[in-house]
Motif scaffolding. Structure first.
Motif, PDB file in Angstrom:
ATOM      1  N   ILE A 187       0.702   9.036   4.142  1.00 54.64           N
ATOM      2  CA  ILE A 187      -0.730   8.706   4.184  1.00 54.64           C
ATOM      3  C   ILE A 187      -1.324   8.724   2.777  1.00 54.64           C
ATOM      4  O   ILE A 187      -2.189   7.900   2.446  1.00 54.64           O
ATOM      5  CB  ILE A 187      -1.484   9.694   5.095  1.00 54.64           C
ATOM      6  CG1 ILE A 187      -0.994   9.565   6.539  1.00 54.64           C
ATOM      7  CG2 ILE A 187      -2.991   9.463   5.025  1.00 54.64           C
ATOM      8  CD1 ILE A 187      -1.546  10.630   7.466  1.00 54.64           C
ATOM      9  N   TRP A 188      -0.867   9.643   1.951  1.00 53.30           N
ATOM     10  CA  TRP A 188      -1.380   9.809   0.589  1.00 53.30           C
ATOM     11  C   TRP A 188      -1.255   8.528  -0.243  1.00 53.30           C
ATOM     12  O   TRP A 188      -2.055   8.294  -1.147  1.00 53.30           O
ATOM     13  CB  TRP A 188      -0.625  10.957  -0.072  1.00 53.30           C
ATOM     14  CG  TRP A 188      -1.016  11.286  -1.468  1.00 53.30           C
ATOM     15  CD1 TRP A 188      -2.113  11.983  -1.872  1.00 53.30           C
ATOM     16  CD2 TRP A 188      -0.295  10.960  -2.659  1.00 53.30           C
ATOM     17  NE1 TRP A 188      -2.110  12.117  -3.245  1.00 53.30           N
ATOM     18  CE2 TRP A 188      -1.013  11.500  -3.755  1.00 53.30           C
ATOM     19  CE3 TRP A 188       0.902  10.274  -2.910  1.00 53.30           C
ATOM     20  CZ2 TRP A 188      -0.571  11.370  -5.069  1.00 53.30           C
ATOM     21  CZ3 TRP A 188       1.330  10.139  -4.214  1.00 53.30           C
ATOM     22  CH2 TRP A 188       0.600  10.680  -5.280  1.00 53.30           C
ATOM     23  N   PHE A 192      -0.852   0.832   3.981  1.00 52.46           N
ATOM     24  CA  PHE A 192      -0.091   0.968   5.226  1.00 52.46           C
ATOM     25  C   PHE A 192       1.379   0.592   5.072  1.00 52.46           C
ATOM     26  O   PHE A 192       2.259   1.348   5.498  1.00 52.46           O
ATOM     27  CB  PHE A 192      -0.730   0.116   6.326  1.00 52.46           C
ATOM     28  CG  PHE A 192       0.065   0.110   7.601  1.00 52.46           C
ATOM     29  CD1 PHE A 192       0.049   1.215   8.441  1.00 52.46           C
ATOM     30  CD2 PHE A 192       0.844  -0.983   7.947  1.00 52.46           C
ATOM     31  CE1 PHE A 192       0.796   1.235   9.613  1.00 52.46           C
ATOM     32  CE2 PHE A 192       1.599  -0.980   9.111  1.00 52.46           C
ATOM     33  CZ  PHE A 192       1.568   0.129   9.949  1.00 52.46           C
ATOM     34  N   SER A 195       2.941   3.254   3.154  1.00 48.02           N
ATOM     35  CA  SER A 195       2.857   4.565   3.806  1.00 48.02           C
ATOM     36  C   SER A 195       3.932   4.765   4.862  1.00 48.02           C
ATOM     37  O   SER A 195       4.409   5.886   5.065  1.00 48.02           O
ATOM     38  CB  SER A 195       1.477   4.746   4.443  1.00 48.02           C
ATOM     39  OG  SER A 195       0.473   4.822   3.460  1.00 48.02           O
TER      40      SER A 195
END
Length: 279
Positions: A187-188, A192, A195
């Motif tokens: 997420i960091w 998308f 990620s």
């Protein structure tokens, strides 16, 4: 019971603060650097074409110092981990570094063939394709330091050393720390399509750190993975990139076998030493 609740809440807050710290601290360091440069012109003109990578490297180097200081207070003593040794450890890291790049390649093949028809994914891919352009402009040495060396070091210290160890203080289940730290790592990255595979990479790195209790293994794997995608201009040719892509795909099967063997390996029965602190 109340004490356990307070302990859990405290370390959950620590995880959140650590997760948010990179962006916040980076902004503070950047503003301080910019103020000094504007008033005292500390950046020579020769560095201006590489200024983005230079500043990113400078910020990451300071963050490494800050995070290592925090590690003294957060990282606790652990049972001895699996010790791979120099040669075996290097081969393991080499295979894993290539395999991670291969996993990313397979993910993007899937995206390009099937998922790119989705507007959100298409926009994501287009944005991701240029996200490192600023860091790759100018002299290669600064791109190498920013993307391939200093960047991986600070990310591994933050996620595999600080956040992972903080999560371990919340619950005794190793899978909680492995999965949550891995998902947070994905997420960091904020994009998308990036990620997804970085979350997978983060979970596997968490497993490797948990089994070995040695942050240097995950740092080396991360450096190898990033360097493959950031070759010097002389090596960044279609022929070499095709060869490397094929090798990275081939390394996926051996990496799975090595992970299985690592999970079955029992830690050495020895006294706690400095390396058992993960430093």
């Amino acid at each position: 019971m109340e004490r356990n609740y307070k302990r859990t809440a405290f370390w959950a807050i620590v995880v959140v603060l650590l997760y948010l710290s990179y962006e916040r601290l980076s902004d503070v360091i950047f503003r301080a650097f910019n103020y000094i440069d504007v008033n005292y012109s500390v950046v020579p003109e020769a560095l201006l074409p590489s200024i983005n990578a230079f500043v990113d490297t400078f910020i990451s180097a300071i963050l490494i110092v800050i995070y290592l200081i925090l590690a003294v207070f957060i990282v606790k003593k652990h049972e001895p981990g699996v010790k791979l040794g120099y040669v075996k450890g290097f081969i393991f890291c080499l295979v894993m570094g290539f395999a991670f790049y291969g996993i990313a390649g397979l993910w993007f093949e899937l995206v390009d063939r099937f998922l790119v028809a989705i507007p959100f994914i298409a926009e994501n891919v287009e944005y991701f394709s240029g996200v490192y352009d600023d860091l790759e402009s100018g002299a290669y040495i600064w791109s190498l330091l920013s993307i391939s060396i200093i960047g991986p070091v600070v990310e591994e210290i933050l996620f595999r050393l600080l956040i992972f160890n903080s999560l371990e203080r919340i619950t005794k289940s190793p899978w909680f720390a492995i999965i949550v730290s891995g998902v947070l790592f994905g997420i960091w990255h904020m994009i998308f399509v990036q990620s997804v595979y970085t979350a997978v990479m983060g979970c596997i790195m968490g497993l490797i750190y948990y089994k070995t209790r040695n942050i240097f293994y995950t740092i080396l794997i991360h450096i190898i993975n990033n360097t493959i995608g950031n070759l010097p201009p002389a090596l960044n040719t279609d022929a070499i990139n095709t060869l490397i892509s094929n090798v990275t795909y081939l390394m996926i099967i051996p990496s799975i076998i090595l992970l299985i063997l690592l999970c079955k390996e029992k830690p050495a029965n020895r006294e706690l030493a400095a390396e058992d602190y993960g430093l």
